[in-house]
Design a protein around this motif. Structure first.
Motif, PDB file in Angstrom:
ATOM      1  N   GLN A  56       3.798  -5.267  -9.676  1.00  0.00           N
ATOM      2  CA  GLN A  56       4.864  -4.919 -10.647  1.00  0.00           C
ATOM      3  C   GLN A  56       6.500  -5.972  -9.856  1.00  0.00           C
ATOM      4  O   GLN A  56       7.105  -5.201 -11.068  1.00  0.00           O
ATOM      5  CB  GLN A  56       4.946  -3.972 -11.235  1.00  0.00           C
ATOM      6  N   GLY A  57       6.804  -5.737  -9.334  1.00  0.00           N
ATOM      7  CA  GLY A  57       8.335  -5.827  -8.860  1.00  0.00           C
ATOM      8  C   GLY A  57       8.687  -4.626  -8.052  1.00  0.00           C
ATOM      9  O   GLY A  57       9.590  -5.084  -7.591  1.00  0.00           O
ATOM     10  N   GLU A  58       8.408  -3.661  -8.357  1.00  0.00           N
ATOM     11  CA  GLU A  58       8.785  -2.396  -7.592  1.00  0.00           C
ATOM     12  C   GLU A  58       8.724  -2.715  -5.982  1.00  0.00           C
ATOM     13  O   GLU A  58       7.772  -3.136  -5.473  1.00  0.00           O
ATOM     14  CB  GLU A  58       7.824  -1.003  -7.801  1.00  0.00           C
ATOM     15  N   LEU A  59       9.640  -1.944  -5.246  1.00  0.00           N
ATOM     16  CA  LEU A  59       9.297  -2.179  -3.688  1.00  0.00           C
ATOM     17  C   LEU A  59       8.016  -0.915  -2.947  1.00  0.00           C
ATOM     18  O   LEU A  59       8.619  -0.099  -3.594  1.00  0.00           O
ATOM     19  CB  LEU A  59      10.987  -1.041  -3.019  1.00  0.00           C
ATOM     20  N   SER A  60       7.110  -1.539  -2.216  1.00  0.00           N
ATOM     21  CA  SER A  60       6.690  -1.380  -1.458  1.00  0.00           C
ATOM     22  C   SER A  60       6.654  -0.320  -0.962  1.00  0.00           C
ATOM     23  O   SER A  60       6.201   0.679  -0.335  1.00  0.00           O
ATOM     24  CB  SER A  60       4.986  -1.795  -1.847  1.00  0.00           C
ATOM     25  N   TYR A  61       7.396  -0.831   0.373  1.00  0.00           N
ATOM     26  CA  TYR A  61       7.494  -0.500   1.200  1.00  0.00           C
ATOM     27  C   TYR A  61       8.666  -1.137   2.310  1.00  0.00           C
ATOM     28  O   TYR A  61       8.658  -2.468   2.090  1.00  0.00           O
ATOM     29  CB  TYR A  61       6.241  -0.731   2.655  1.00  0.00           C
ATOM     30  N   ILE A  62       8.701  -0.766   2.328  1.00  0.00           N
ATOM     31  CA  ILE A  62      10.415  -1.910   3.840  1.00  0.00           C
ATOM     32  C   ILE A  62       9.870  -0.877   5.757  1.00  0.00           C
ATOM     33  O   ILE A  62       9.068  -0.117   5.515  1.00  0.00           O
ATOM     34  CB  ILE A  62      11.999  -0.569   3.681  1.00  0.00           C
ATOM     35  N   ILE A  63       9.967  -2.464   6.379  1.00  0.00           N
ATOM     36  CA  ILE A  63       9.787  -1.879   7.502  1.00  0.00           C
ATOM     37  C   ILE A  63      10.388  -2.736   8.406  1.00  0.00           C
ATOM     38  O   ILE A  63      11.372  -3.630   8.401  1.00  0.00           O
ATOM     39  CB  ILE A  63       8.039  -2.694   8.004  1.00  0.00           C
ATOM     40  N   ASP A  64      11.641  -1.414   9.398  1.00  0.00           N
ATOM     41  CA  ASP A  64      12.453  -1.772  11.131  1.00  0.00           C
ATOM     42  C   ASP A  64      11.398  -1.634  12.008  1.00  0.00           C
ATOM     43  O   ASP A  64      10.791  -0.633  11.515  1.00  0.00           O
ATOM     44  CB  ASP A  64      13.611  -0.998  10.150  1.00  0.00           C
ATOM     45  N   ALA A  65      11.671  -2.459  12.666  1.00  0.00           N
ATOM     46  CA  ALA A  65      11.179  -2.624  14.283  1.00  0.00           C
ATOM     47  C   ALA A  65      11.977  -3.340  15.159  1.00  0.00           C
ATOM     48  O   ALA A  65      12.828  -4.347  14.786  1.00  0.00           O
ATOM     49  CB  ALA A  65       9.891  -3.670  14.129  1.00  0.00           C
ATOM     50  N   ALA A  66      12.248  -2.771  15.784  1.00  0.00           N
ATOM     51  CA  ALA A  66      13.030  -3.425  17.492  1.00  0.00           C
ATOM     52  C   ALA A  66      12.616  -4.645  17.678  1.00  0.00           C
ATOM     53  O   ALA A  66      13.282  -5.375  18.101  1.00  0.00           O
ATOM     54  CB  ALA A  66      12.795  -2.064  18.366  1.00  0.00           C
ATOM     55  N   ARG A  67      11.185  -4.557  17.530  1.00  0.00           N
ATOM     56  CA  ARG A  67      10.698  -6.239  18.142  1.00  0.00           C
ATOM     57  C   ARG A  67       9.609  -6.109  17.668  1.00  0.00           C
ATOM     58  O   ARG A  67       8.077  -5.462  17.103  1.00  0.00           O
ATOM     59  CB  ARG A  67      10.394  -6.552  19.665  1.00  0.00           C
TER      60      ARG A  67
END
Length: 188
Positions: A56-67
């Protein structure tokens, strides 16, 4: 046996031993190279930041990682110090989950290990934080589970146990093996 035959036999035996050692060494080096090539990641990202949206175009998740290391042949992606921000269905308040290590599989399941912490960003949430050594996260359903020991911190209580299932969409938490709960009333 005369001297010439003895020398020829010794030379023949030395040749066979030398040939065997060379072939054995070449075979073991070839196997090591093959194994090393097999576990080399297809690509690596440092300081990864990625946003994923639902259909639907909505933000589901964000991932940040060092590596991040992706292994296409194994169908897995490994993360160092992953930080997920999860946006459950019909909710304005995301949840944040961090760990020292994470492994994402092609079925959108993430195994998080070593110092795993799930934190509510909604200050009015009954459960504020969940800590453990291991949690599994299903990115399709926003269901988090673990059979390991878990610590749940909330408004005025601390609960320990194992067998955790958390549905972030319904905000339902199930702890199948309850060990203890400590209630603390804070004076205002």
């Amino acid at each position: 046996m005369n001297k010439t035959n003895t020398l020829a036999l010794l030379f023949f035996l030395a040749s066979i031993i030398a040939y065997s050692i060379i072939e054995w060494h070449r075979t073991s080096v070839g196997e090591d190279t093959f194994i090393e090539d097999d576990i080399t990641p297809d690509f690596i990202a440092e300081s990864l930041n990625s946003e994923t949206f639902n259909p639907q175009g909505e933000l589901s998740y964000i991932i940040d990682a060092a590596r991040m290391e992706h292994y296409a042949s194994l169908a897995v992606t490994h993360f160092e110090f992953p930080k997920y921000t999860l946006y459950p269905n019909n909710s304005d308040s995301p949840w944040k989950i961090t760990a020292n290590e994470g492994t994402l599989y092609n079925n959108n399941r993430v195994k998080l290990e070593n110092r795993v912490t799930l934190v509510a960003t909604d200050n009015t949430s009954l459960i504020q934080e969940i800590n453990g050594k291991y949690l599994e996260l299903d990115l399709k359903t926003n269901i988090i589970s673990s059979n390991n020991k878990i610590e749940i911190k909330g408004k005025d209580f601390l609960m320990t146990g194992s067998g955790l299932i958390v549905d972030l969409n319904t905000k339902q938490v199930t702890l199948t093996n309850h060990e203890k709960t400590i209630y603390q009333h804070h004076q205002k």
